[in-house]
Design a protein around this motif. Structure first.
Motif, mmCIF file in Angstrom:
data_model
loop_
_atom_site.group_PDB
_atom_site.id
_atom_site.type_symbol
_atom_site.label_atom_id
_atom_site.label_comp_id
_atom_site.label_asym_id
_atom_site.label_seq_id
_atom_site.Cartn_x
_atom_site.Cartn_y
_atom_site.Cartn_z
ATOM 1 N N ILE A 91 23.814 12.626 -10.785
ATOM 2 C CA ILE A 91 25.112 12.742 -11.458
ATOM 3 C C ILE A 91 26.112 13.414 -10.518
ATOM 4 N N TYR A 92 25.680 14.502 -9.891
ATOM 5 C CA TYR A 92 26.538 15.226 -8.959
ATOM 6 C C TYR A 92 26.811 14.393 -7.704
ATOM 7 N N CYS A 93 25.742 13.842 -7.132
ATOM 8 C CA CYS A 93 25.847 13.120 -5.861
ATOM 9 C C CYS A 93 26.681 11.844 -6.017
ATOM 10 N N GLY A 94 26.518 11.137 -7.120
ATOM 11 C CA GLY A 94 27.258 9.902 -7.350
ATOM 12 C C GLY A 94 28.738 10.135 -7.610
ATOM 13 N N ALA A 95 29.095 11.371 -7.984
ATOM 14 C CA ALA A 95 30.500 11.683 -8.267
ATOM 15 C C ALA A 95 31.289 12.070 -7.006
ATOM 16 N N ARG A 96 30.586 12.225 -5.880
ATOM 17 C CA ARG A 96 31.299 12.488 -4.619
ATOM 18 C C ARG A 96 32.154 11.266 -4.284
ATOM 19 N N THR A 97 33.176 11.452 -3.475
ATOM 20 C CA THR A 97 34.022 10.311 -3.109
ATOM 21 C C THR A 97 33.961 10.045 -1.606
ATOM 22 N N GLU A 98 34.151 8.777 -1.285
ATOM 23 C CA GLU A 98 34.261 8.351 0.108
ATOM 24 C C GLU A 98 35.469 7.423 0.202
ATOM 25 N N THR A 99 36.099 7.410 1.345
ATOM 26 C CA THR A 99 37.274 6.573 1.549
ATOM 27 C C THR A 99 36.836 5.140 1.864
#
Length: 120
Positions: A91-99
């Motif tokens: 849940i935490y890891c999937g909510a990170r963002t990448e450009t």
């Protein structure tokens, strides 16, 4: 388990009743001389690292598919952690963002697989 010729069946039956026993735990046919060893090696209760008591013969399957402390990989970052911590981590890891390299928008890691379909 084999087919026994009718002429030998009575002799076979006598031999089996003297030498073979059926395990009352698993219903496996075991030589009487090996029954104690069979029970001690297969049916003795052991404690898994998750503190669950389980038969020794079932421990490997438990550790591979049911144990909450079995190893698991995060689908987003491939870090190894225990299965009981996987959901909170993802849940935490999937909510990170990448450009996005195509449109320049910040996209959540969990949405990166579907993003190329909507990206211009």
């Amino acid at each position: 388990k084999k087919d026994i010729p009718a002429a030998n069946f009575i002799i076979h039956e006598i031999h089996c009743s003297r030498n073979i026993e059926v395990c009352h735990y698993c219903s496996e046919s075991v030589p009487k001389s090996e029954m104690k060893n069979h029970i001690e090696s297969e049916h003795v209760q052991v404690t898994c690292k998750c503190r669950m008591k389980i038969e020794n013969s079932l421990l490997k399957d438990h550790e591979a598919s049911v144990c909450p402390l079995r190893p698991a990989l995060c689908q987003y970052c491939d870090i190894q952690l225990t299965f009981d911590k996987l959901q909170d981590h993802e849940i935490y890891c999937g909510a990170r963002t990448e450009t996005c390299g195509g449109c320049g928008c910040n996209i959540m890691v969990k949405d990166l697989k579907e993003h190329p379909q909507v990206c211009g």
